[in-house]
Write an enzyme that holds these catalytic residues in place. Sequence first.
Site, PDB file in Angstrom:
ATOM      1  N   GLY A  58       1.706  11.882  -0.812  1.00 33.81           N
ATOM      2  CA  GLY A  58       2.626  10.758  -0.738  1.00 33.81           C
ATOM      3  C   GLY A  58       2.110   9.508  -1.418  1.00 33.81           C
ATOM      4  N   GLY A  59       0.809   9.287  -1.416  1.00 25.86           N
ATOM      5  CA  GLY A  59       0.310   8.023  -1.949  1.00 25.86           C
ATOM      6  C   GLY A  59      -1.205   8.001  -2.054  1.00 25.86           C
TER       7      GLY A  59
ATOM      8  CB  VAL B 225      -6.002   6.232   1.581  1.00 22.17           C
ATOM      9  CG1 VAL B 225      -6.615   5.397   2.703  1.00 22.17           C
ATOM     10  CG2 VAL B 225      -4.845   7.069   2.121  1.00 22.17           C
TER      11      VAL B 225
ATOM     12  CE  LYS C 176      -0.809   8.284   3.160  1.00 24.36           C
ATOM     13  NZ  LYS C 176      -0.943   9.363   4.125  1.00 24.36           N
TER      14      LYS C 176
ATOM     15  CG  ASP D   2       0.887  16.244   7.566  1.00 20.06           C
ATOM     16  OD1 ASP D   2       0.618  17.433   7.280  1.00 20.06           O
ATOM     17  OD2 ASP D   2       0.833  15.314   6.735  1.00 20.06           O
TER      18      ASP D   2
HETATM   19  P1  ATP Z   1      -1.338  14.586   2.350  1.00 23.06           P
HETATM   20  O1  ATP Z   1      -0.790  13.516   1.518  1.00 23.06           O
HETATM   21  O2  ATP Z   1      -0.968  15.938   1.925  1.00 23.06           O
HETATM   22  O3  ATP Z   1      -1.104  14.337   3.791  1.00 23.06           O
HETATM   23  P2  ATP Z   1      -4.084  13.708   2.662  1.00 23.06           P
HETATM   24  O4  ATP Z   1      -4.035  13.565   4.148  1.00 23.06           O
HETATM   25  O5  ATP Z   1      -5.380  14.219   2.088  1.00 23.06           O
HETATM   26  O6  ATP Z   1      -2.938  14.638   2.126  1.00 23.06           O
HETATM   27  P3  ATP Z   1      -3.741  10.846   2.473  1.00 23.06           P
HETATM   28  O7  ATP Z   1      -3.204  10.787   3.837  1.00 23.06           O
HETATM   29  O8  ATP Z   1      -3.062  10.052   1.432  1.00 23.06           O
HETATM   30  O9  ATP Z   1      -3.752  12.348   1.949  1.00 23.06           O
HETATM   31  O10 ATP Z   1      -5.265  10.454   2.540  1.00 23.06           O
HETATM   32  C1  ATP Z   1      -6.109  10.543   1.423  1.00 23.06           C
HETATM   33  C2  ATP Z   1      -7.555  10.513   1.872  1.00 23.06           C
HETATM   34  O11 ATP Z   1      -7.893   9.203   2.276  1.00 23.06           O
HETATM   35  C3  ATP Z   1      -7.825  11.374   3.097  1.00 23.06           C
HETATM   36  O12 ATP Z   1      -8.105  12.696   2.735  1.00 23.06           O
HETATM   37  C4  ATP Z   1      -9.026  10.679   3.711  1.00 23.06           C
HETATM   38  O13 ATP Z   1     -10.210  11.225   3.183  1.00 23.06           O
HETATM   39  C5  ATP Z   1      -8.870   9.234   3.287  1.00 23.06           C
HETATM   40  N1  ATP Z   1      -8.409   8.395   4.423  1.00 23.06           N
HETATM   41  C6  ATP Z   1      -7.164   8.292   4.896  1.00 23.06           C
HETATM   42  N2  ATP Z   1      -7.084   7.409   5.921  1.00 23.06           N
HETATM   43  C7  ATP Z   1      -8.342   6.937   6.106  1.00 23.06           C
HETATM   44  C8  ATP Z   1      -8.948   6.003   7.030  1.00 23.06           C
HETATM   45  N3  ATP Z   1      -8.222   5.382   7.958  1.00 23.06           N
HETATM   46  N4  ATP Z   1     -10.271   5.772   6.934  1.00 23.06           N
HETATM   47  C9  ATP Z   1     -11.006   6.412   5.988  1.00 23.06           C
HETATM   48  N5  ATP Z   1     -10.516   7.310   5.108  1.00 23.06           N
HETATM   49  C10 ATP Z   1      -9.190   7.578   5.154  1.00 23.06           C
HETATM   50 MG    MG Z   2      -3.389  12.099   5.406  1.00 26.05          MG
END
Ligand code: ATP
Ligand code: MG
Length: 449
Positions: free
Chosen positions: A177-178, A180, A195, A283
């Site tokens: 989706g985006g 972080v 995010k 999720d």
């Molecule tokens: P999807 O988009 O399929 O859910 P995802 O969970 O890997 O996949 P994001 O939710 O965009 O994607 O997160 C990207 C990455 O950012 C995560 O895999 C994690 O390692 C890091 N991340 C997300 N939130 C935090 C947080 N609060 N603190 C530290 N790292 C984070």
């Molecule tokens: Mg995620």
Amino acid sequence: MLVPGGGPPRAMESPPLVIRITIPDGGAVDWTVHPAPQLLFRDVLDVIGQVLPDATTTAFEYEDEDGDRITVRSDEEMKAMLSYYYTTVMEQQVNGQLIEPLQIYPRACKPPGKRNIHGLKVNTRAGSANNSSSAVSDSLPSNSLKKSSAELKKILANGQMNEQDIQYRDVLGHGNGGTVYKAYHVPSGKILAVKLIPLDITLELQKQIMSELEILYKCDSSYIIGFYGAFFVENRISLCTEFMDGGSLDVYRKIPEHVLGRIAVAVVKGLTYLWSLKILHRDVKPSNMLVNTRGQVKLCDFGVSTQLVNSIAKTYVGTNAYMAPERISGEQYGIHSDVWSLGISFMELALGRFPYPQIQKNQGSLMQPLQLLQCIVDEESPVLPVGEFSEPFVHFITQCMRKQPKERPAPEDLMGHPFIMQYNDGNAEVVSMWVCRMLEERRSHQGPP
Ligand code: ATP
Ligand code: MG
């Protein structure tokens, strides 16, 4: 010379303990601890975290009488350091010398900015035994730290976040989706995870998403990521949450069972909390389970806003491989589907690979073409190898991954399962030490920052 065991000698309990935290690019911060004997390793890391908010510190060092650096990364090693320090204090007292602070060196930190974000008073102490040019002196007892963190949360909450106050730093990761980012919130001096999700939607839908996100302010569980606020700028939404310095579990390889057990307890508690608020996670997967060096485990990215989920879904490519068979078949979704995802996630974390060998990660993501996931619907569920894992763990996973949703454990059965009960001992240090060790290993492979 180390004095084994026990706390400091009684005669030494009255003067406050001054810990001098050496800043890697020069200078130091003096922290006065009163009373000192109950000081824990975690308290020291917390204070270092405030002094060096940009760095993730997992350990620190002190110097022994020969000038050799000794690493501290547990309460036991803290005790040894304090015993050693109090012995030197006693010698200084006997010899009528000035008592020197306990000097510590945070380990593997990135250099902090020059900012004094905590507004600590600079107090260059003439005649101090230490000749550091910019010693900052203030009292930071550990209980006042907890209070200030609660106050920060209050300041940050209720829509007070806005784009102007945020400085984006490193990219923490990309999802479907985006993206972080690790970000710095200037007014509070707090590090956040933000995010950014591009969304081309009407103002009406934006308002609906903002109101659906309201419930996040009310989520108050130590197993759920802290939410600080959300805002739209142009065609993207920013979701500001607590930063977890250990990141998500998907990047850790095979996790040992005694660590995984404690993580599972936190995840089950987090899910039970969400379900009690009538929120389905939708999720559950390793990348949505975050850990930190305090040993905390928190869930993120749960579907509180239907509108947000729907809007992101329009840009999604593929189907999530952690989905339960009934969901892949397009049937109704319920608590049981979250339980399947819990099971398959922990099976992956235990094995160090996705449990269905025919499903492979595609550019790090487990979003797959729907047809490839048909094996999850058609085949028997995989089982953990019995010889390699304990019987309660194997049983736990097998129950969570029953093909029939109703046969999977209900929330109270999860909490009462022997695997969860066995590890529900509140021992955060196991996870904390494991996260610290893994981060140090990762850093040593990457070389200096
Ligand atoms: P999807 O988009 O399929 O859910 P995802 O969970 O890997 O996949 P994001 O939710 O965009 O994607 O997160 C990207 C990455 O950012 C995560 O895999 C994690 O390692 C890091 N991340 C997300 N939130 C935090 C947080 N609060 N603190 C530290 N790292 C984070
Ligand atoms: Mg995620």
